[in-house]
Write a protein that holds these residues in place. Structure first.
Motif, PDB file in Angstrom:
ATOM      1  N   ILE A 161      -4.352   5.329   2.937  1.00 24.06           N
ATOM      2  CA  ILE A 161      -5.437   5.054   3.335  1.00 24.06           C
ATOM      3  C   ILE A 161      -6.242   3.928   2.649  1.00 24.06           C
ATOM      4  CG2 ILE A 161      -8.110   5.877   2.960  1.00 24.06           C
ATOM      5  CD1 ILE A 161      -6.849   8.724   3.651  1.00 24.06           C
ATOM      6  N   ALA A 162      -6.012   3.801   1.287  1.00 23.46           N
ATOM      7  CA  ALA A 162      -6.436   2.533   0.392  1.00 23.46           C
ATOM      8  C   ALA A 162      -5.777   1.241   1.001  1.00 23.46           C
ATOM      9  CB  ALA A 162      -5.944   2.978  -0.923  1.00 23.46           C
ATOM     10  N   GLN A 170      -7.762  -1.775   2.951  1.00 22.90           N
ATOM     11  CA  GLN A 170      -7.594  -3.335   2.277  1.00 22.90           C
ATOM     12  C   GLN A 170      -7.193  -4.278   3.517  1.00 22.90           C
ATOM     13  OE1 GLN A 170      -8.981  -3.269  -0.847  1.00 22.90           O
ATOM     14  NE2 GLN A 170      -7.902  -5.029  -0.944  1.00 22.90           N
ATOM     15  N   GLU A 171      -6.135  -3.797   4.401  1.00 28.10           N
ATOM     16  CA  GLU A 171      -5.613  -4.475   5.122  1.00 28.10           C
ATOM     17  C   GLU A 171      -6.513  -4.835   6.558  1.00 28.10           C
ATOM     18  OE1 GLU A 171      -1.790  -3.305   5.964  1.00 28.10           O
ATOM     19  OE2 GLU A 171      -1.182  -3.538   3.815  1.00 28.10           O
ATOM     20  N   GLN A 180     -14.653  -3.868  -1.967  1.00 36.82           N
ATOM     21  CA  GLN A 180     -13.975  -3.753  -3.300  1.00 36.82           C
ATOM     22  C   GLN A 180     -13.786  -2.438  -3.708  1.00 36.82           C
ATOM     23  OE1 GLN A 180     -16.937  -3.754  -6.416  1.00 36.82           O
ATOM     24  NE2 GLN A 180     -15.567  -4.606  -7.690  1.00 36.82           N
ATOM     25  N   GLN A 181     -12.379  -2.332  -3.856  1.00 33.16           N
ATOM     26  CA  GLN A 181     -11.741  -0.849  -3.796  1.00 33.16           C
ATOM     27  C   GLN A 181     -11.344  -0.594  -5.510  1.00 33.16           C
ATOM     28  OE1 GLN A 181      -9.471   1.471  -1.237  1.00 33.16           O
ATOM     29  NE2 GLN A 181      -8.834  -0.252  -0.267  1.00 33.16           N
ATOM     30  N   GLU A 212       1.728  -1.019  -6.884  1.00 30.99           N
ATOM     31  CA  GLU A 212       1.840  -2.325  -7.032  1.00 30.99           C
ATOM     32  C   GLU A 212       1.292  -3.242  -5.809  1.00 30.99           C
ATOM     33  OE1 GLU A 212       6.289  -2.309  -7.703  1.00 30.99           O
ATOM     34  OE2 GLU A 212       5.838  -1.858  -9.895  1.00 30.99           O
ATOM     35  N   ILE A 213       1.372  -2.900  -4.798  1.00 29.70           N
ATOM     36  CA  ILE A 213       0.814  -3.579  -3.638  1.00 29.70           C
ATOM     37  C   ILE A 213      -0.809  -3.691  -3.766  1.00 29.70           C
ATOM     38  CG2 ILE A 213       0.322  -3.556  -1.202  1.00 29.70           C
ATOM     39  CD1 ILE A 213       3.086  -2.405  -0.990  1.00 29.70           C
ATOM     40  N   LEU A 214      -1.326  -2.329  -3.873  1.00 28.51           N
ATOM     41  CA  LEU A 214      -2.997  -2.214  -4.234  1.00 28.51           C
ATOM     42  C   LEU A 214      -3.174  -3.213  -5.395  1.00 28.51           C
ATOM     43  CD1 LEU A 214      -3.435   1.377  -3.246  1.00 28.51           C
ATOM     44  CD2 LEU A 214      -4.316  -0.418  -2.239  1.00 28.51           C
ATOM     45  N   LEU A 215      -2.390  -3.381  -6.482  1.00 29.51           N
ATOM     46  CA  LEU A 215      -2.917  -4.015  -7.502  1.00 29.51           C
ATOM     47  C   LEU A 215      -2.833  -5.476  -6.970  1.00 29.51           C
ATOM     48  CD1 LEU A 215      -0.881  -1.958 -10.502  1.00 29.51           C
ATOM     49  CD2 LEU A 215      -3.352  -2.638 -10.254  1.00 29.51           C
TER      50      LEU A 215
END
Length: 119
Positions: free
Chosen positions: A24-25, A29-30, A37-38, A68-71
């Motif tokens: 979901i996150a 983002q995409e 802003q998450q 790592e992708i979210l970061l």
């Protein structure tokens, strides 16, 4: 800009709750129509998800890679200090970019967020 706080509690492997929370996150983002802003706060057994160097044989997903992708996308990822300490996790053992946070920080993030999602 919409701010979203995602608080996760479930272990990284054993159920798919954390996996789906990260999906979901990533989707937010995409595919958000506007910038968001998450922030992600890992509590309870979800704290173990931030442990660096985990191997996941025979699984179709890797929680560490998802973090790592979210970061890399600018999402702030924190681990509850109390939860980390209870599980023997220190800053040095975490995925690069993940921080150890406090309940005070979580409180501030909760109050500042437009939306809070608990999983």
């Amino acid at each position: 800009m919409t701010s979203i706080l995602l608080v996760a509690h479930d272990s990284p492997y054993g159920s798919e709750k954390l996996y789906n929370a990260l999906r979901i996150a990533l989707a937010m983002q995409e595919h958000a129509d506007q910038p968001i802003q998450q922030k992600l706060f890992l509590m309870s057994d979800a704290a173990v998800a931030a442990l660096s160097g985990q191997q996941t044989p025979d699984l179709s997903y890797h929680i560490g890679q998802m973090l790592e992708i979210l970061l890399a996308q600018g999402v702030k990822v924190s681990v509850c200090r109390t939860c980390a300490e209870a599980r023997g996790l220190s800053q040095e053992r975490l995925i690069e970019g993940v921080t150890i946070g406090t309940l005070v920080e979580l409180t501030h993030d909760t109050l500042a967020a437009d939306k809070v999602i608990h999983i």
